[in-house]
Design an enzyme around this catalytic site. Structure first.
Site, mmCIF file in Angstrom:
data_model
loop_
_atom_site.group_PDB
_atom_site.id
_atom_site.type_symbol
_atom_site.label_atom_id
_atom_site.label_comp_id
_atom_site.label_asym_id
_atom_site.label_seq_id
_atom_site.Cartn_x
_atom_site.Cartn_y
_atom_site.Cartn_z
ATOM 1 N N LYS A 196 -37.889 138.158 6.356
ATOM 2 C CA LYS A 196 -38.236 137.967 7.704
ATOM 3 C C LYS A 196 -39.562 137.600 7.852
ATOM 4 C CE LYS A 196 -34.351 141.375 8.870
ATOM 5 N NZ LYS A 196 -33.842 142.299 9.440
ATOM 6 N N HIS B 178 -28.109 134.107 10.835
ATOM 7 C CA HIS B 178 -28.467 135.844 11.110
ATOM 8 C C HIS B 178 -28.719 136.246 12.439
ATOM 9 C CE1 HIS B 178 -31.204 139.400 10.688
ATOM 10 N NE2 HIS B 178 -30.605 139.404 9.417
ATOM 11 N N GLY C 130 -31.857 147.185 10.938
ATOM 12 C CA GLY C 130 -33.418 147.988 11.345
ATOM 13 C C GLY C 130 -33.021 149.129 12.409
ATOM 14 N N SER D 116 -29.445 147.842 7.365
ATOM 15 C CA SER D 116 -29.979 149.465 6.721
ATOM 16 C C SER D 116 -29.628 149.751 5.356
ATOM 17 C CB SER D 116 -29.859 150.362 7.876
ATOM 18 O OG SER D 116 -30.537 149.881 8.986
ATOM 19 N N ASN E 217 -34.029 139.775 2.388
ATOM 20 C CA ASN E 217 -34.764 138.976 3.580
ATOM 21 C C ASN E 217 -35.782 139.533 4.088
ATOM 22 O OD1 ASN E 217 -34.981 137.302 5.841
ATOM 23 N ND2 ASN E 217 -32.988 138.060 7.181
ATOM 24 N N GLU F 25 -23.030 141.442 8.595
ATOM 25 C CA GLU F 25 -24.169 142.369 8.924
ATOM 26 C C GLU F 25 -23.887 142.816 10.399
ATOM 27 O OE1 GLU F 25 -28.038 141.683 7.110
ATOM 28 O OE2 GLU F 25 -27.867 139.930 8.211
ATOM 29 N N GLU G 290 -30.302 137.663 14.295
ATOM 30 C CA GLU G 290 -31.864 137.644 15.112
ATOM 31 C C GLU G 290 -31.822 135.983 15.190
ATOM 32 O OE1 GLU G 290 -33.440 141.073 12.596
ATOM 33 O OE2 GLU G 290 -34.116 139.142 11.718
#
Length: 247
Positions: free
Chosen positions: A12, A94, A170, A210, A10, A164, A96
């Site tokens: 992003k 996702h 991150g 991560s 990904n 996730e 985010e």
């Protein structure tokens, strides 16, 4: 049942034509495990660029799409548009999109249904936040998120579930292999109970949060971890090591 290992990258909101072009050259020239399916999630403006430059054996995914074919939805893209530029996957749900942009379980489910109806493969993302894990409600949270996907899926052969944990995205923190395996096992049991045993045995459940070249082998060795959705490391040469985690 043998499930083909799946590694998604990904990207992003990162990169430009120069840096992504270099990354693509690295991937195209690398010796990748032929038994691993690889898909790169490019920013929408670079989808056509990525599809044109990447080796055909590497798939491309959009990072989002909307729930209808077209219309007055400024800033959105549809599955029809994604397919029109030769791309066959989309990442939906996702964290985010959920926590930065406020997408609800209901909307994500509707997007999933529309994407599948239009022939896209879906990387369906679920995961708990740190306060939810600490409160002991991880299972409750991911089951609810998974249900909203499941209610909108007719054909599971085009779906990859991506677990996730939000606290590990991150942050440099990674769920331990045992933590990842525990959640993946519970997810598979949920699918068995609420969808079917056949789907539970065949659906790929991948881990994100991560993942690095250093952590991928042990995570990939877990019985119910069928691959990875990789963020930051997907923009680096070590993505090759992650793709080859099973070798």
């Amino acid at each position: 049942m043998s499930r083909k290992f799946f590694v998604g990258g990904n990207w992003k909101m990162n990169g430009d034509k120069a840096s992504l072009g270099e990354l693509i050259k690295t991937l195209n020239s690398a010796k990748l495990d032929p038994n691993t399916e690889v898909v790169c999630g490019a920013p929408s403006i670079y989808l056509e660029f990525a599809r044109a430059k990447l080796d055909p054996k590497i798939g491309v995914a959009a990072q989002n799409c909307y729930k209808v074919k077209g219309g007055a939805f400024t800033g959105e893209i549809s599955p029809a548009m994604i397919k029109d530029v030769g791309v066959h996957w989309v990442i939906l749900g996702h964290s985010e999109r959920r926590w930065v942009f406020g997408e609800t379980d209901e909307l994500i489910g509707q997007k999933c249904a529309h994407a599948l109806e239009n022939g896209l493969g879906v990387i369906a993302c679920i995961g708990e936040k740190l306060d939810e894990r600490e409160a002991g409600i991880t299972e409750k949270v991911i089951n609810a998120q998974t249900k909203h996907f499941a209610d909108n899926i007719k054909d599971w052969s085009k779906v990859v579930l991506a677990y996730e944990p939000v606290w590990a995205i991150g942050t440099g923190k990674t769920a331990s292999p045992a933590q990842a395996q525990d959640v993946h096992d519970k997810l598979r049991q949920w699918v068995k109970a609420h969808v079917s045993e056949a789907v539970a045995n065949s659906v790929r459940i991948i881990y994100g949060g991560s993942v690095t070249g250093g952590t991928c082998k042990e995570l990939g060795g877990m019985k119910d971890v069928d691959g990875f959705l990789v963020g930051g490391a997907a923009l680096k040469p070590e993505f090759v090591d992650i793709i080859n985690a099973k070798q």
